[in-house]
Scaffold this motif. Sequence first.
Motif, PDB file in Angstrom:
ATOM      1  N   VAL A  26      31.896  41.988  42.380  1.00  0.00           N
ATOM      2  CA  VAL A  26      33.128  42.141  41.596  1.00  0.00           C
ATOM      3  C   VAL A  26      33.167  43.541  40.993  1.00  0.00           C
ATOM      4  N   ASP A  27      34.190  44.276  41.345  1.00  0.00           N
ATOM      5  CA  ASP A  27      34.378  45.615  40.795  1.00  0.00           C
ATOM      6  C   ASP A  27      35.299  45.552  39.587  1.00  0.00           C
ATOM      7  N   LYS A  40      50.256  41.015  33.336  1.00  0.00           N
ATOM      8  CA  LYS A  40      49.679  39.673  33.444  1.00  0.00           C
ATOM      9  C   LYS A  40      49.606  39.225  34.904  1.00  0.00           C
ATOM     10  N   ALA A  41      50.629  39.553  35.688  1.00  0.00           N
ATOM     11  CA  ALA A  41      50.627  39.202  37.114  1.00  0.00           C
ATOM     12  C   ALA A  41      49.517  39.952  37.855  1.00  0.00           C
ATOM     13  N   LEU A  42      49.310  41.215  37.530  1.00  0.00           N
ATOM     14  CA  LEU A  42      48.231  41.989  38.150  1.00  0.00           C
ATOM     15  C   LEU A  42      46.866  41.406  37.805  1.00  0.00           C
ATOM     16  N   VAL A  43      46.692  40.995  36.549  1.00  0.00           N
ATOM     17  CA  VAL A  43      45.424  40.388  36.118  1.00  0.00           C
ATOM     18  C   VAL A  43      45.187  39.086  36.873  1.00  0.00           C
ATOM     19  N   ARG A  44      46.200  38.241  36.948  1.00  0.00           N
ATOM     20  CA  ARG A  44      46.063  36.953  37.644  1.00  0.00           C
ATOM     21  C   ARG A  44      45.705  37.183  39.116  1.00  0.00           C
ATOM     22  N   TYR A  48      42.218  36.037  40.952  1.00  0.00           N
ATOM     23  CA  TYR A  48      42.228  35.231  42.171  1.00  0.00           C
ATOM     24  C   TYR A  48      41.435  35.910  43.288  1.00  0.00           C
ATOM     25  N   GLU A  49      41.685  37.204  43.499  1.00  0.00           N
ATOM     26  CA  GLU A  49      41.010  37.947  44.569  1.00  0.00           C
ATOM     27  C   GLU A  49      39.494  38.008  44.375  1.00  0.00           C
TER      28      GLU A  49
END
Length: 92
Positions: A26-27, A40-44, A48-49
Amino acid sequence: MMYSIQTQVYGNPDYGQDPCEPPYGVDIKLLQADDLSQLKALVREWQYENDIGGGNWANPAVYKGNKVMGYMSYNGKIWNHPEWSIGSKEVA
């Protein structure tokens, strides 16, 4: 004004991960957006990734420009303190 967050995670000992280090592979990443809903969408998406669960998340600071505006919990809520407790207030 730009919003940003530096992802911050730790290993989950429930899964045999080192709680002093991010999970293997995890980077940590700086995410930036023009508004909070986009951030918030970028964090979610990043969670997930990277298969990040609530036991890995460390409530990192959220910045509005250069100023800390709060701390994001795993569910995307932004609080006035990094650790939720009675009296904590949601700020966004």
